[in-house]
Design an enzyme around this catalytic site. Structure first.
Site, PDB file in Angstrom:
ATOM      1  CE1 TYR A 215      56.985  57.143   2.636  1.00  0.00           C
ATOM      2  CE2 TYR A 215      56.651  55.667   4.499  1.00  0.00           C
ATOM      3  CZ  TYR A 215      56.220  56.196   3.298  1.00  0.00           C
ATOM      4  OH  TYR A 215      55.015  55.792   2.769  1.00  0.00           O
TER       5      TYR A 215
ATOM      6  CB  CYS B 222      42.368  47.813   4.618  1.00  0.00           C
ATOM      7  SG  CYS B 222      42.154  48.783   3.108  1.00  0.00           S
TER       8      CYS B 222
ATOM      9  CG  ASP C  26      52.378  53.021   4.950  1.00  0.00           C
ATOM     10  OD1 ASP C  26      52.816  53.653   3.977  1.00  0.00           O
ATOM     11  OD2 ASP C  26      53.102  52.376   5.726  1.00  0.00           O
TER      12      ASP C  26
ATOM     13  CD  GLU D 238      61.067  61.374  -6.251  1.00  0.00           C
ATOM     14  OE1 GLU D 238      60.618  62.415  -6.775  1.00  0.00           O
ATOM     15  OE2 GLU D 238      60.878  60.241  -6.723  1.00  0.00           O
TER      16      GLU D 238
END
Length: 372
Positions: A180, A259, A279, A355
């Site tokens: 990932y 952020c 992210d 998946e």
């Protein structure tokens, strides 16, 4: 310990369930077979409801069996009982299949289906796929479970995936998920050496840890949830190393706040960066690209491109490959951005998601628009 739920479905000729007499005959056949599998089974309730009937039977050790007969020819059998951890099951998948075949003979069904027993307990074994299918995990322990000011934070242990971070009951990242992080950062494709980078989110520390191996000039990680970093540092050190031990290193800084505050600050200062990683949340699943989550995501994109260099890139995860409509809407929103952008994408099978997942690499459509 868990409550075991065994589900069996059958289809019969609707004419057989067209009246009370027919439904009684079918139920009597069901009851005859079920008594061979569940000791001391007796009828506890018989309710006539719209579209059919519902009958509840109870048996040994509080076992319950609910049978629903639908006028349209569908018959469902739900068996539930409590099982201690080391206790032999009253019925496993193999015996459920035997029961299914026995009932098929008695009921003369056209179609039937038995399901692997569901294990319902004090900790979750089941999480959704991106398109809301039920996924079962081999979770055997909950290591941490607490509500932060922003979300429910859990760490569970999976026999095959290792420790796994779960946020608001959604699988986030596991120790087996290096693919990932590497796909998100485009390892082997992108060059981060000497580059200035922002990570939006990334509280598990995995992306920061891997990026620092690429010798960047500086990385800012903007994470709002202190608790996510705390538990990741304790339980997920195999994927985040020691980067969450302190808030500032020689070439990185972790800023614990919304952020957007730092993005706005960088905009005012006129900073230009090489890479920004999104992210944060996945692409929303919705009928249209509107609502709070879509607005937040678009705001992040617009802000990011105001502080990217002309050659800069916005790197982000998207959603599962089984959500093509959502991915299409996201791409349509990208094409609306001003200045215009272009994108490439990549795909990887993520172990803890069970998946394939899509990732996007977004950049200015022409380099001379970067300072617009």
């Amino acid at each position: 310990m868990s409550v075991q739920t065994i589900l069996l479905d059958f289809s019969v000729d609707p004419a057989r369930l067209g009246d009370e007499c027919g439904q009684r005959a079918v139920f009597d056949q069901l009851e005859t077979v079920l008594k061979d599998y569940i000791p001391n089974l007796v009828l506890s309730a018989d309710v006539k409801i719209d579209g059919g009937s519902l009958k509840l039977l109870v048996g040994k050790k509080g076992t319950s069996v609910s049978t629903r007969l639908f006028d349209q020819g569908l018959v469902t059998v739900n068996i539930e009982y409590y099982k201690e951890e080391n206790e032999a099951p009253l019925m496993d998948y193999k015996s459920a299949q035997v029961l299914e075949n026995q009932l098929k003979k008695y009921l003369s069904v056209t179609k039937s289906q038995s399901y692997i027993p569901l294990k319902r307990c004090l900790f979750g074994r089941y999480y959704p796929s991106s398109d809301n299918r039920l996924l079962e995990y081999d979770i055997d322990e909950v290591l941490f479970d607490e509500q932060s000011p922003f979300q429910r934070v859990q760490v569970v242990h999976s026999k095959s995936l290792g420790n796994m971070l779960v946020l608001d009951d959604l699988q986030n990242i596991a120790e087996a998920d290096l693919i990932y992080t590497e796909t998100l950062m485009g390892r082997g494709v992108e060059n981060y050496e000497g580059k200035e980078i922002i990570i939006l989110g990334g509280g598990d520390g995995a992306l920061l840890y891997e990026l620092l191996k690429e010798k960047p000039k500086y990385v800012w990680m903007l994470e709002i949830d202190e608790l996510v970093m705390k538990v990741s540092n304790k339980y997920l050190s195999t994927i985040c190393g020691d980067v969450l031990e302190k808030r500032k290193g020689k070439n990185y800084e972790i800023i614990v706040e919304d952020c957007m505050l730092t993005l706005n600050k960088f905009m005012k200062e006129g900073r230009k960066l090489d890479y920004i990683f999104g992210d944060l949340t996945d692409i929303p699943i919705s009928e249209s690209a509107c609502g709070e989550l879509w607005e937040f995501m678009i705001t992040i994109l617009e802000s990011a491109f105001k502080i990217l260099k002309p050659s800069g890139k916005f790197m982000t995860h998207a959603n599962g490959a089984n959500c093509p409509e959502s991915l299409k809407m996201y791409e349509e929103e990208l094409l609306k951005l001003k200045p215009p952008v272009k994108f490439t994408k990549s795909k990887a099978f993520v172990p803890s998601f069970l998946e394939e997942w899509w990732f996007y690499q977004i950049s200015f459509n022409t380099t001379d628009l970067g300072d617009a």
